[in-house]
Design an enzyme around this catalytic site. Structure first.
Site, short mmCIF file in Angstrom:
data_model
loop_
_atom_site.label_atom_id
_atom_site.label_comp_id
_atom_site.label_asym_id
_atom_site.label_seq_id
_atom_site.Cartn_x
_atom_site.Cartn_y
_atom_site.Cartn_z
N LYS A 143 0.83 -1.21 0.00
CA LYS A 143 0.00 0.00 0.00
C LYS A 143 0.86 1.26 0.00
O LYS A 143 0.54 2.24 -0.70
CB LYS A 143 -0.94 -0.01 1.20
CG LYS A 143 -1.99 -1.09 1.08
CD LYS A 143 -3.03 -1.01 2.16
CE LYS A 143 -3.86 -2.29 2.17
NZ LYS A 143 -4.48 -2.62 0.88
N GLY A 144 1.95 1.25 0.78
CA GLY A 144 2.81 2.45 0.82
C GLY A 144 3.44 2.72 -0.54
O GLY A 144 3.39 3.84 -1.06
N ASN B 235 2.50 1.64 -3.49
CA ASN B 235 1.49 1.99 -4.49
C ASN B 235 1.05 3.45 -4.34
O ASN B 235 0.87 4.16 -5.33
CB ASN B 235 0.24 1.11 -4.33
CG ASN B 235 0.52 -0.37 -4.56
OD1 ASN B 235 1.57 -0.74 -5.10
ND2 ASN B 235 -0.39 -1.22 -4.13
N ASN C 236 -12.67 2.81 3.44
CA ASN C 236 -13.71 2.14 2.64
C ASN C 236 -14.92 1.88 3.54
O ASN C 236 -14.92 2.24 4.73
CB ASN C 236 -13.16 0.87 1.97
CG ASN C 236 -12.74 -0.19 3.00
OD1 ASN C 236 -13.20 -0.18 4.14
ND2 ASN C 236 -11.88 -1.09 2.58
N THR D 212 -14.93 5.60 0.58
CA THR D 212 -14.99 5.06 -0.78
C THR D 212 -15.98 3.90 -0.80
O THR D 212 -16.06 3.10 0.14
CB THR D 212 -13.60 4.60 -1.27
OG1 THR D 212 -13.11 3.59 -0.37
CG2 THR D 212 -12.61 5.76 -1.31
N LEU D 213 -16.75 3.83 -1.90
CA LEU D 213 -17.85 2.86 -1.97
C LEU D 213 -17.76 1.96 -3.20
O LEU D 213 -18.79 1.46 -3.68
CB LEU D 213 -19.19 3.63 -1.99
CG LEU D 213 -19.48 4.53 -0.78
CD1 LEU D 213 -20.67 5.44 -1.05
CD2 LEU D 213 -19.75 3.67 0.46
N GLY D 214 -16.57 1.75 -3.74
CA GLY D 214 -16.41 0.88 -4.91
C GLY D 214 -17.26 1.36 -6.07
O GLY D 214 -17.18 2.52 -6.47
N GLY E 128 -19.06 4.78 -6.00
CA GLY E 128 -18.35 6.05 -5.93
C GLY E 128 -17.79 6.34 -4.55
O GLY E 128 -17.19 5.46 -3.92
N ALA F 131 -4.96 -2.12 -5.96
CA ALA F 131 -4.35 -0.78 -5.94
C ALA F 131 -5.30 0.34 -6.39
O ALA F 131 -4.88 1.49 -6.49
CB ALA F 131 -3.06 -0.71 -6.76
N ALA F 132 -6.59 0.02 -6.62
CA ALA F 132 -7.53 1.09 -7.00
C ALA F 132 -7.63 2.12 -5.86
O ALA F 132 -7.61 3.33 -6.10
CB ALA F 132 -8.89 0.50 -7.32
N GLY F 133 -7.73 1.62 -4.63
CA GLY F 133 -7.82 2.53 -3.48
C GLY F 133 -6.54 3.35 -3.33
O GLY F 133 -6.59 4.54 -3.01
N ASP F 134 -5.39 2.73 -3.56
CA ASP F 134 -4.11 3.43 -3.44
C ASP F 134 -3.99 4.51 -4.53
O ASP F 134 -3.45 5.58 -4.30
CB ASP F 134 -2.95 2.44 -3.57
CG ASP F 134 -3.01 1.35 -2.51
OD1 ASP F 134 -3.46 1.63 -1.38
OD2 ASP F 134 -2.61 0.20 -2.81
#
Ligand code: RIB
Length: 325
Positions: free
Chosen positions: A55-56, A58, A198, A234-236, A239, A263-266
């Site tokens: 995560k870091g 990314n 999330n 964040t709600l996938g 949105g 990695a979408a969240g990152d």
């Protein structure tokens, strides 16, 4: 350390905002499968790849590809994975002087199983990430002139807390993504400028049920009341909800065919951080994050899937945010 084939494709211009990322570096061992095997089931995978992640790492790449000047602080082992991860960051123009090489601990590894639907399941073996140590003097020097310190929870919580304390003394804003979720110590709350969670993390942190947009707004307001200046839930596919002193807004997601959600969240977070650091409004920064995440979801892998600023600016624009009651 020499960087073979260094390209520095995304090296930042002199006026780029500076961001410091303290966090995990993992070699992702990515297995593509038609579906996740059930207990006792054996199935043939489609492919296996070793790709840079964590995560870091990314989030650092997410910041760099949006045009931020980035310093990475973390820890890898003295092994081939560690060298590959540092080299990958350097190719994105990221300063890796703050990435320590631990002599007797292997580099972190994440086992990532990606289904044909694009959904993933991840197991992390922390390795050297558990040996991250914050030296306050070094961090103070690294934070000089930084717009944000970006933190997640894949490194020891006491070191995250220490880094927040140093950032507060240095007057540097903190952007926290408490993932994978752990309870937040009380002392963390007043030190957070921007909190990104999330649905599940929002539920655990607020103690409120979060299923959908209306619940997310209630939880976001509750989290905001604990101290952060801004909260994003964040709600996938639904949105994100953004909350600040002006109220709550819903940002719609873009419709994309999911190839790999890793990695979408990152990517969202790195884009949000750089956009805020550039002085974009909160809503504009969230929209840019949503566009970047949509591009990331359409491609395989963690760091290889993170888009550049030019790609984000050329991508479809989501509808304007809607104020929530
Ligand atoms: O957020 C995605 C990341 O989580 C992967 O790259 C994996 O390394 C895990 O840390």
């Amino acid at each position: 350390m020499p960087v073979p084939d260094a390209v520095n494709r995304f090296s930042a211009p002199a006026d780029a905002p500076l961001l410091v990322v303290l966090g995990s570096l993992n070699m992702d061992v990515v297995v593509r499968v038609p579906h996740a095997p059930a207990a006792g089931e054996t199935l043939h995978g489609r492919s296996i790849d070793h790709l840079p992640g964590g995560k870091g790492g990314n989030q650092a790449v997410g910041c760099a590809r949006q045009g931020g000047a980035v310093r990475m602080l973390g820890c890898v082992g003295a092994d081939a994975h560690g060298t590959a991860l540092r080299d990958a960051l350097a190719r994105d123009g990221i300063d890796t002087d703050g990435v320590r090489v631990a002599p007797a601990t292997p580099t972190g590894v994440a086992l990532v199983m990606v289904e044909d639907s694009g959904q993933n399941r991840i197991v992390v073996i922390p390795g050297a990430n558990a040996a991250v140590q914050v030296a306050p003097d070094v961090l103070r020097t690294q934070l000089a002139g930084a717009a944000f310190l970006v933190l997640q929870f894949e490194t020891p919580l006491d070191q995250v807390g220490l880094a927040m304390e140093v950032a507060a003394q240095a007057g540097c804003k903190v952007l926290l993504n408490p993932s994978p979720m752990q309870a937040l110590p009380e002392a963390f709350w007043p030190r957070i400028d921007t909190l990104v969670v999330n649905e599940l993390e929002a539920q655990m942190l607020s103690g409120l049920p979060v299923a959908g947009i209306a619940d997310a707004a209630v939880a976001a307001r509750a989290l905001l009341s604990r101290g952060p200046v801004r909260v994003v839930v964040t709600l996938g596919g639904e949105g994100a909800v953004a909350a600040d002193a002006d109220g709550c807004r819903h940002h719609a997601a873009l419709r994309v065919k999911a190839v790999d959600t890793t990695a979408a969240g990152d990517t969202f977070l790195g884009t949000l951080a750089v956009s805020l650091a550039r002085g974009e409004t909160f809503d504009a920064a969230v929209q840019l994050g949503i566009r970047a995440a949509a591009l990331c979801i359409g491609r395989p892998g963690a760091q290889p899937s993170i888009p550049s600023r030019d790609e984000v600016l050329a991508s479809p624009v989501p509808p304007a945010p809607l104020a929530l009651p």
